[in-house]
Structure formats: C-alpha cells, structure tokens
Design a protein around this motif. Structure first.
Motif, PDB file in Angstrom:
ATOM      1  N   SER A   8       4.610  46.596  77.660  1.00 13.87           N
ATOM      2  CA  SER A   8       5.120  45.861  76.508  1.00 13.87           C
ATOM      3  C   SER A   8       4.104  44.780  76.161  1.00 13.87           C
ATOM      4  O   SER A   8       2.895  44.977  76.339  1.00 13.87           O
ATOM      5  CB  SER A   8       6.499  45.283  76.846  1.00 13.87           C
ATOM      6  OG  SER A   8       7.027  44.592  75.729  1.00 13.87           O
ATOM      7  N   HIS A  49      10.144  47.119  74.689  1.00 10.43           N
ATOM      8  CA  HIS A  49      10.962  46.281  75.573  1.00 10.43           C
ATOM      9  C   HIS A  49      12.384  46.854  75.676  1.00 10.43           C
ATOM     10  O   HIS A  49      12.894  47.104  76.780  1.00 10.43           O
ATOM     11  CB  HIS A  49      10.977  44.850  75.016  1.00 10.43           C
ATOM     12  CG  HIS A  49      11.673  43.847  75.870  1.00 10.43           C
ATOM     13  ND1 HIS A  49      11.060  42.699  76.329  1.00 10.43           N
ATOM     14  CD2 HIS A  49      12.935  43.805  76.352  1.00 10.43           C
ATOM     15  CE1 HIS A  49      11.936  42.007  77.065  1.00 10.43           C
ATOM     16  NE2 HIS A  49      13.082  42.660  77.084  1.00 10.43           N
ATOM     17  N   VAL A  77      11.313  43.400  83.022  1.00 10.20           N
ATOM     18  CA  VAL A  77      10.116  43.251  82.182  1.00 10.20           C
ATOM     19  C   VAL A  77       9.356  42.053  82.747  1.00 10.20           C
ATOM     20  O   VAL A  77       9.787  40.910  82.622  1.00 10.20           O
ATOM     21  CB  VAL A  77      10.470  43.040  80.702  1.00 10.20           C
ATOM     22  CG1 VAL A  77       9.192  42.862  79.876  1.00 10.20           C
ATOM     23  CG2 VAL A  77      11.284  44.229  80.168  1.00 10.20           C
TER      24      VAL A  77
END
Ligand code: NAD
Length: 248
Positions: free
Chosen positions: A131, A153, A234
């Motif tokens: 990402s 994402h 993430v």
C-alpha cells in the motif's frame, strides 16, 4: 539462511526498488524467489526473473505457471508492482485512471487469483500487499494514486478476513516516500531536484526518505511463518508520517 528456509516467494515488481530489495532479503533468509516483472532481466542475482504484466490476465497466468515450475510451488506472494500518477482530480484522463487501477488494484486481483490454488497447498502461506502512506494521509497532487492505494488498503483487510481460516495470512506494508528508482525519476523531473528531495525528506518526521531495505524487512516480518498470528495488519514504514506530529 533464516526464517525462510525451503519457502518459495513470488514478488511482483521484483526487479526494482522495494520489490528487488524484498527479493534479496528473502533470498538471504533462505527462500527461493521469483520476480514477476515487465523487466525481468533486471531481477537481482539469484532471483528467477519471470516476464509478467500484471495488467494482463494471460500474462499473469503464464507467469504464475512458470514461477511454480521454476520454484516448485508458492508459499509467499508479495503484490508489489505499482505505478504512480501525479495531479489533482482533474489532472488525469479517464484512460490514465483506468491504467493505474489496472496495475495497482486489478493487478493484485489477477496475480492473487492465479496464485491462490498454490498458496492453498502451502504449509506456510502468506500474502503481503504494498500500500502507501497515500492511502491514509491526504497528499497534494496524488488524487489518482491515492485512490488506488486506498483500494489496496481496503482490499488487504477484506482478503485477510476471507482467507484467515484457510490459513493464508494477508497483510500490507504502507511505505512513506522511499529512496527507489521511482522516486529518483520523480526527482529527475522536478524543477529543482535537490530542493524537492529536501522537501520530501522533511515531510517525514524522521527527516529522511525510507530505504527500500527497511521496507523489505517489514515485508519479511509480515510474511515470516514465525509471525503466524499477524493478519490484517497494514504496517506503516514511514518514519512516523502516518501517526506522529513532531514540533518543528
Ligand atoms: P520501482 O519503479 O522502483 O519498481 C516498480 C517495479 O514494478 C519495476 O521493476 C517495474 O518494472 C515493475 N512494474 C511496473 N509495472 C508493472 C506491470 N504492469 N507488471 C509487472 N511489473 C510492473 O518502484 P518502487 O518505488 O519500488 O515501488 C514499488 C511499490 O511500492 C509500488 O506499488 C508503489 O506504489 C509502492 N510505494 C512506493 C513508494 C516510494 O516512495 N517509492 C512509497 C509507497 C509505496
């Protein structure tokens, strides 16, 4: 040799920048690695370069088949190939919008669809998507690129939920501005490359660009079987850009 002994990794965009650094890192930790790239001749030494355009389904299916033949299977998939775009919402043509989404978002769909049957028979399957800070921070002149990385994402979290119970962990890295050939090209095109580089460095709280090796280490953390409880993460590798507010 290390955590990745005996594991087989496929990395899209593995012939340059973050993907190449990740390929070298996993290779050094014992993995066998294929770089799926439109420029496979640039794959790092010891990494199998496989021609692949992630925007083309036939090309992806042939490349995954070749990677499986050369590596003997797939345990780790790093969906890293991506392209940039500059400008506000009005700057890019519809054709450019489609092109960026074809590579940055639909590319992940194509490669993952082709790789899933192989990941499903792996003992240690993991997917890591690339990402960007642009997914969570509003950056000027990056409307199209940010929209594509916002999709990466969200897609990462949805994929993580769908595949966790079949043992496939899905995570992503979200780099800040990184010192790669990509950013080198951007600086080359700037009116004042030295000032532009200084501005990009100053934008990150730790005052410098992120190195490709630092991002590679984060990808390896997320992909490693040692970290089997890490899913739907993430991981920002951005010198604090996403979450810190330092005084000047
Ligand atoms: P890079 O340009 O150095 O490397 C990208 C690689 O992807 C190249 O080898 C290129 O040939 C390959 N590629 C491009 N189009 C492709 C396609 N259609 N099919 C297959 N391969 C293709 O870029 P990088 O800086 O290493 O970026 C890698 C990823 O990291 C991208 O997804 C990018 O969005 C993301 N990212 C980069 C930065 C940064 O500052 N460099 C920051 C955040 C996220």
């Amino acid at each position: 040799m290390g955590d990745f002994n005996g594991l087989r990794a496929v990395i899209t965009g593995g012939a340059s920048g973050i993907g190449a650094a990740t390929a070298r890192h996993l290779l050094n930790q014992g993995a066998t690695v294929a770089a799926l790239d439109i420029a496979p001749q640039n794959a790092p030494v010891g990494v199998a370069g496989v021609r692949c355009d992630v925007a083309d389904t036939e090309s992806v299916e042939a490349a995954i088949a070749e990677a499986v033949e050369r590596l003997g299977g797939i345990d780790i998939l790093v969906n890293n190939a991506g392209i940039g775009a500059q400008g506000d919402i009005a700057a890019n043509s519809e054709e450019e919008w489609r092109r960026v989404f074809e590579i940055n978002v639909l590319g992940i769909m194509r490669v993952t669809q082709a790789a899933l049957p192989h990941l499903r028979i792996s003992a240690h399957p993991a997917i890591v998507n690339t990402s960007s800070i642009a997914a969570t921070a509003g950056l000027p002149e990056r409307a199209l690129y940010s929209a594509s990385k916002g999709a990466v994402h969200a897609l990462t979290l949805a994929m993580a939920a769908d595949h966790l119970r079949e043992g496939i962990r899905v995570n992503a890295v979200a780099p800040g501005t990184a010192d790669t050939p990509w950013v080198g090209r951007l600086l080359d095109n700037a009116a004042n490359p030295t000032a532009e580089r200084a501005a990009l460095a100053a934008r990150q709280p730790h005052g410098r660009l992120v190195s490709a090796d630092e991002i590679a280490a984060a990808v390896a953390y997320l992909a490693s079987p040692v970290n089997g409880s890490t899913a739907g993460v993430v991981l920002h590798v951005d010198g604090g850009m996403d979450s810190l507010r330092l005084r000047p």
